[in-house]
Design a protein around this motif. Structure first.
Motif, PDB file in Angstrom:
ATOM      1  N   GLU A  55       0.840  -1.191   0.000  1.00 21.65           N
ATOM      2  CA  GLU A  55       0.000   0.000   0.000  1.00 21.65           C
ATOM      3  C   GLU A  55       0.878   1.244   0.000  1.00 21.65           C
ATOM      4  O   GLU A  55       1.743   1.398   0.859  1.00 21.65           O
ATOM      5  CB  GLU A  55      -0.914   0.002   1.229  1.00 21.65           C
ATOM      6  CG  GLU A  55      -1.920   1.130   1.206  1.00 21.65           C
ATOM      7  CD  GLU A  55      -2.923   1.059   2.335  1.00 21.65           C
ATOM      8  OE1 GLU A  55      -3.444   2.120   2.689  1.00 21.65           O
ATOM      9  OE2 GLU A  55      -3.174  -0.052   2.849  1.00 21.65           O
ATOM     10  N   GLY A  56       0.714   2.073  -1.010  1.00 21.33           N
ATOM     11  CA  GLY A  56       1.469   3.312  -1.082  1.00 21.33           C
ATOM     12  C   GLY A  56       2.873   3.169  -1.622  1.00 21.33           C
ATOM     13  O   GLY A  56       3.708   4.028  -1.376  1.00 21.33           O
ATOM     14  N   GLY A  57       3.169   2.116  -2.369  1.00 20.85           N
ATOM     15  CA  GLY A  57       4.500   1.992  -2.950  1.00 20.85           C
ATOM     16  C   GLY A  57       4.831   0.580  -3.361  1.00 20.85           C
ATOM     17  O   GLY A  57       3.948  -0.243  -3.617  1.00 20.85           O
ATOM     18  N   HIS A  76       8.066   4.694  -1.356  1.00 17.98           N
ATOM     19  CA  HIS A  76       6.754   5.012  -0.797  1.00 17.98           C
ATOM     20  C   HIS A  76       6.207   6.246  -1.495  1.00 17.98           C
ATOM     21  O   HIS A  76       6.941   7.230  -1.682  1.00 17.98           O
ATOM     22  CB  HIS A  76       6.852   5.273   0.710  1.00 17.98           C
ATOM     23  CG  HIS A  76       7.398   4.124   1.472  1.00 17.98           C
ATOM     24  ND1 HIS A  76       6.620   3.065   1.876  1.00 17.98           N
ATOM     25  CD2 HIS A  76       8.660   3.849   1.895  1.00 17.98           C
ATOM     26  CE1 HIS A  76       7.370   2.188   2.524  1.00 17.98           C
ATOM     27  NE2 HIS A  76       8.615   2.644   2.546  1.00 17.98           N
ATOM     28  N   ASP A  77       4.936   6.199  -1.881  1.00 19.71           N
ATOM     29  CA  ASP A  77       4.289   7.372  -2.466  1.00 19.71           C
ATOM     30  C   ASP A  77       4.365   8.515  -1.462  1.00 19.71           C
ATOM     31  O   ASP A  77       4.115   8.331  -0.274  1.00 19.71           O
ATOM     32  CB  ASP A  77       2.820   7.084  -2.792  1.00 19.71           C
ATOM     33  CG  ASP A  77       2.658   5.994  -3.853  1.00 19.71           C
ATOM     34  OD1 ASP A  77       3.627   5.717  -4.577  1.00 19.71           O
ATOM     35  OD2 ASP A  77       1.557   5.429  -3.942  1.00 19.71           O
ATOM     36  N   GLN A  79       6.905   9.977  -0.202  1.00 22.13           N
ATOM     37  CA  GLN A  79       7.980   9.939   0.797  1.00 22.13           C
ATOM     38  C   GLN A  79       8.807  11.210   0.754  1.00 22.13           C
ATOM     39  O   GLN A  79       8.879  11.887  -0.262  1.00 22.13           O
ATOM     40  CB  GLN A  79       8.867   8.706   0.604  1.00 22.13           C
ATOM     41  CG  GLN A  79       9.859   8.799  -0.555  1.00 22.13           C
ATOM     42  CD  GLN A  79      10.576   7.481  -0.798  1.00 22.13           C
ATOM     43  OE1 GLN A  79       9.967   6.439  -0.874  1.00 22.13           O
ATOM     44  NE2 GLN A  79      11.874   7.554  -0.937  1.00 22.13           N
TER      45      GLN A  79
END
Length: 148
Positions: A55-57, A76-77, A79
């Motif tokens: 989740e998120g990356g 990570h999105d 980050q």
């Protein structure tokens, strides 16, 4: 020996933590997955194992050829892309043990041959060790250690 079917609430509470066997893996957040994957494969000889979306990356799992040392690098999105700093709360460095000081010299020669800057081999007499420090593309320090 406790019955394996007993729940944790039926057993008496431990008086100390259970033992640890070893570090299962090192996981780092990096700014550029492709660049870091290439670097860790070229410099440490790690082999690609699997890409793991989360989740998120996403993360990339790699291991040494003997599958003793496992690494995961993550993106990570959203980050923080600020440069790595040992003075920020979190990771300070990664320390890896090698078998001998001769191995440290071999690593020093390897890093020189592929153009990876390092700090040279330094004695750590208080620990009975010597160390060789170099940095990944994000500036994360990697320390190779050998008993002297």
């Amino acid at each position: 020996m406790p019955d394996p079917g007993m729940s944790g609430s039926e057993m008496s509470p431990p008086t100390s933590p259970p033992s640890l066997h070893s570090i299962a893996h090192v996981a780092l957040t990096v700014t550029d997955l492709a660049r870091s994957q290439e670097w860790y494969q070229r410099v440490l000889g790690l082999e690609y194992v699997i890409t793991v979306p989360h989740e998120g990356g996403e993360g990339i799992v790699m291991a040494d050829p003997d599958r003793r040392v496992w690494w995961a690098i993550h993106r990570h999105d959203g980050q923080d892309l600020a440069p790595f700093s040992v003075t920020r709360t979190g990771l300070d460095h990664v320390g890896l043990q090698v078998n001998s000081v001769d191995d440290l010299h071999a690593w020093s020669g390897w890093l020189d041959s592929i153009g990876v800057a390092h700090n040279g081999i330094a004695g750590l007499p208080d620990f009975g060790m010597a160390a060789l420090v170099f940095y990944d593309p994000d500036g994360i320090p990697l320390e190779l250690l050998a008993y002297t």
